[in-house]
Design a protein around this motif. Structure first.
Motif, mmCIF file in Angstrom:
data_model
loop_
_atom_site.group_PDB
_atom_site.id
_atom_site.type_symbol
_atom_site.label_atom_id
_atom_site.label_comp_id
_atom_site.label_asym_id
_atom_site.label_seq_id
_atom_site.Cartn_x
_atom_site.Cartn_y
_atom_site.Cartn_z
ATOM 1 N N PHE A 193 1.022 -1.262 -0.366
ATOM 2 C CA PHE A 193 0.203 -0.145 -0.070
ATOM 3 C C PHE A 193 0.909 0.894 0.085
ATOM 4 O O PHE A 193 1.821 1.516 0.847
ATOM 5 N N THR A 260 1.867 -8.139 3.721
ATOM 6 C CA THR A 260 0.961 -6.898 3.257
ATOM 7 C C THR A 260 2.552 -6.164 3.562
ATOM 8 O O THR A 260 1.766 -6.048 4.794
ATOM 9 N N GLU A 262 1.926 -1.753 4.689
ATOM 10 C CA GLU A 262 1.487 -0.285 4.877
ATOM 11 C C GLU A 262 2.857 0.387 4.897
ATOM 12 O O GLU A 262 3.411 0.481 5.474
ATOM 13 N N CYS A 263 2.678 1.051 2.918
ATOM 14 C CA CYS A 263 3.648 2.513 3.249
ATOM 15 C C CYS A 263 2.883 3.724 3.589
ATOM 16 O O CYS A 263 3.897 4.703 2.026
ATOM 17 N N VAL A 269 -6.035 2.655 6.565
ATOM 18 C CA VAL A 269 -5.260 1.868 5.401
ATOM 19 C C VAL A 269 -4.539 0.701 6.275
ATOM 20 O O VAL A 269 -4.119 -0.496 5.271
ATOM 21 N N MET A 270 -3.987 1.120 7.159
ATOM 22 C CA MET A 270 -3.005 -0.010 7.984
ATOM 23 C C MET A 270 -3.813 -1.341 8.384
ATOM 24 O O MET A 270 -3.997 -2.783 8.313
ATOM 25 N N ALA A 273 -4.652 -3.040 5.365
ATOM 26 C CA ALA A 273 -3.563 -4.449 5.173
ATOM 27 C C ALA A 273 -3.400 -5.153 5.712
ATOM 28 O O ALA A 273 -3.382 -6.096 5.734
ATOM 29 N N SER A 284 0.962 -8.617 7.744
ATOM 30 C CA SER A 284 1.430 -7.103 7.629
ATOM 31 C C SER A 284 1.972 -6.319 8.746
ATOM 32 O O SER A 284 1.965 -6.457 9.872
ATOM 33 N N ILE A 286 3.532 -2.479 9.061
ATOM 34 C CA ILE A 286 3.749 -1.241 9.909
ATOM 35 C C ILE A 286 4.685 -0.706 9.651
ATOM 36 O O ILE A 286 5.695 -0.694 9.821
#
Ligand code: APR
Ligand code: ZN
Length: 369
Positions: A193, A260, A262-263, A269-270, A273, A284, A286
């Motif tokens: 992301f 996944t 989260e960028c 969005v986190m 993800a 996932s 972060i």
């Protein structure tokens, strides 16, 4: 000595190029001439005043590369003339954290670094007698800086400063998240992301380790082409998806992603993800930094049924050990940094570099001295 630095005097004000006084290295410290530095979102975040730990006046910058010019007593691991990358996450190899083998979060100088000071509790920077804070233990918006020996990674002598400086933050953060934190294995399905400087590095590391699907998610479809060049296999623009994004991604990955990332730094969005991870094992990570005070949420059932939520700082990389290896990967053509650097300009144009970043027109601007 007199040095040239971009000084942040107060929140939300343009940086000002000043002749600042710098005291030389004490025992265990080195003087480094900075040759190039990236401009990263964390610098902008602190400059905005939103960072509760932000201190002013300060010399920002943490994504640099340079040359050792002088070493203090007791310095053993580097010598004058060595090329180095400053480390905002040092590696003392002695503290409980370093010795645990479980984390890269060396605590040896954490407290003074957080106060904008050197380990002895003083600043080496001043302007007409007024103290100026160090920043993230690095302050790469100055052409000379003083660092503890444990906060420099010695790199090979043929590495170009204006590219490998990005290994001081964005490149290592993205690549390390894949290799050190998630430990993505060949054949895994990955969703990334946010396709900025960090996300593109997650993509190229996922490709390097042999991931199967590498799905990029970004609201800006202009990010697609470059992400494909870095190894993205599928692109999803959430604004073009009918219905919810999470079931769409679960469907696309035939049951959920193995990993996944989260960028972006967006707590909504986190959650997405985490929830598009595969039941039973999806992990996932972060990577993006959310604003101070923000909180994440999900139903605990997501974790009970086997999804794992993790975070990473500096990609879980141990700076003195891992950074030289990543420089080698770049020099051997294993990773792409050239396409991340859209503009190279002199430090005098630092404010323009921030403007370009805010407009989202560049992945990275590199400043030279
Ligand atoms: N959904 C999908 N994509 C989004 C969203 C969203 N809600 N919001 C922003 N994006 C996209 C942007 O279009 C952009 O392409 O995320 C990308 C973020 O990239 P950059 O702004 O270039 O940020 P980057 O340098 O990659 O850093 C990302 O990591 O280091 C931290 O502080 C940094 O939190 C930031 C994150
Ligand atoms: Zn340590």
């Amino acid at each position: 000595m007199d040095v040239k630095a971009a000084v942040a005097f107060a929140p939300s004000q343009p940086l000002s190029i000043e002749t600042v006084q710098l005291e030389g290295p004490k025992s265990g410290e080195v003087l480094v001439e900075i040759k190039a530095t990236g401009v990263c979102h964390t610098d902008a975040y602190t400059l905005s005043g939103a960072d509760p730990e932000g201190l002013f006046p300060a010399i920002l910058g943490h994504e640099g590369a340079g040359v050792v010019m002088e070493v203090g007593d007791e310095v053993k691991s580097v010598k004058v003339g060595d090329r180095v990358i400053p480390l905002y996450t040092p590696e003392c190899r002695q503290c409980e954290y370093c010795l645990s083998g479980k984390t890269n979060l060396c605590q040896a100088i954490r407290i003074t670094q957080g106060k904008g000071l050197m380990p002895d509790g003083t600043s080496r920077f001043s302007l007409n007698g007024q103290m100026i804070h160090h920043y993230m233990g690095t302050s790469t918006f100055s052409n000379y800086i003083v660092l503890p020996e444990i906060a420099v990674a010695k790199i090979r002598e043929d590495a170009p400063f204006d590219k490998v400086c990005l290994i001081g933050c964005g490149v290592t953060t993205g690549i390390g998240a894949v290799i050190n934190t998630a430990k993505v294995e060949p054949g895994a399905n990955v969703v990334v992301f946010g396709l900025g400087g960090v996300g593109l590095n997650v993509i190229q590391a996922a490709k390097m380790v042999g991931a199967n699907m590498i799905i990029g998610v970004d609201l800006n479809s202009k990010k697609r082409e470059l992400a494909e060049k870095f190894g993205m296999t599928h692109f999803v623009n959430p604004s073009e998806v009918e219905g919810d994004l999470v079931p769409y991604l679960v469907d696309l990955t035939k049951g959920g992603a193995d990993y996944t990332f989260e960028c972006i730094g967006n707590i909504k969005v986190m959650r997405q993800a985490l929830e598009c991870c595969h039941k039973g094992w999806g992990v996932s990570v972060i990577v993006g930094v959310a604003g101070a005070g923000q909180e994440i949420s999900t139903r605990p059932f997501q974790l009970v049924t086997g999804r794992v939520w993790k975070g990473t700082a500096f990609g879980g990389a141990k700076g003195r050990t891992d950074v030289p290896k990543i420089v080698d990967w770049y020099m051997n053509g294993k990773i792409n940094i050239d396409d991340l650097v859209n503009k190279i300009m002199p430090i005098e144009q630092v404010n323009e570099a921030f403007d370009l970043m805010h407009k989202g027109e560049v992945i990275r601007t590199v400043l030279t001295f």
